[in-house]
Design a protein around this motif. Structure first.
Motif, short mmCIF file in Angstrom:
data_model
loop_
_atom_site.label_atom_id
_atom_site.label_comp_id
_atom_site.label_asym_id
_atom_site.label_seq_id
_atom_site.Cartn_x
_atom_site.Cartn_y
_atom_site.Cartn_z
N MET A 1 0.84 -1.21 0.02
CA MET A 1 0.15 -0.19 0.11
C MET A 1 0.86 1.22 -0.10
O MET A 1 1.81 1.46 0.72
N ASN A 2 0.43 2.37 -0.55
CA ASN A 2 1.11 3.45 -0.66
C ASN A 2 1.27 4.33 0.66
O ASN A 2 0.26 4.29 1.26
N LYS A 3 2.60 4.71 0.86
CA LYS A 3 2.46 5.41 2.31
C LYS A 3 2.32 6.89 2.02
O LYS A 3 2.17 7.64 3.12
N LEU A 4 2.00 7.40 0.95
CA LEU A 4 1.77 8.82 0.74
C LEU A 4 0.64 9.55 1.64
O LEU A 4 0.95 10.42 1.98
N PRO A 5 -0.54 8.79 1.78
CA PRO A 5 -1.62 9.33 2.53
C PRO A 5 -1.07 9.40 4.06
O PRO A 5 -1.68 10.40 4.44
N TYR A 6 -0.54 8.52 4.63
CA TYR A 6 0.02 8.36 5.83
C TYR A 6 0.89 9.85 5.87
O TYR A 6 0.74 10.36 7.01
N ILE A 7 1.78 9.78 5.13
CA ILE A 7 2.73 11.04 5.27
C ILE A 7 2.09 12.45 5.17
O ILE A 7 2.34 13.39 5.88
#
Length: 98
Positions: A1-7
């Motif tokens: 899963m992409n970490k971008l939303p968390y960051i």
């Protein structure tokens, strides 16, 4: 899963907390969340650090269990949209003050 939303959520939380602290200290804005409002009234630095750490820990927990929560990407997407909305509100009062 992409970490971008968390960051993005974490970085927007830092910005939101900073803008809220400045706005409340200057008497320009009021915090809508009564718990956060109370913490900010006790100590602005403590409130800022507490909020950022709390959100960071929650995001790490959500990331760790992301494969067990089917709807997590939708929830994160909605949270990103909500955070953008809050930052737009902050930008609005900043522009009015300047």
């Amino acid at each position: 899963m992409n970490k971008l939303p968390y960051i993005l959520i974490f970085l927007m939380t830092i910005a939101d907390t900073l803008f809220t602290a400045v706005g409340m200290t200057k008497g320009i804005i009021a915090e809508a969340n009564p718990i956060i409002k109370w913490i900010f009234s006790v100590n602005t630095t403590l409130a800022s650090v507490t909020v950022v750490m709390f959100v960071g820990v929650l995001l790490l927990m959500i990331y760790r269990f992301r494969n067990h929560i089917r709807w997590i990407k939708y929830g994160l997407g909605l949270l990103v949209i909500a955070k953008v909305g809050v930052l737009i509100l902050h930008l609005r009062w900043i522009i009015e003050v300047i």
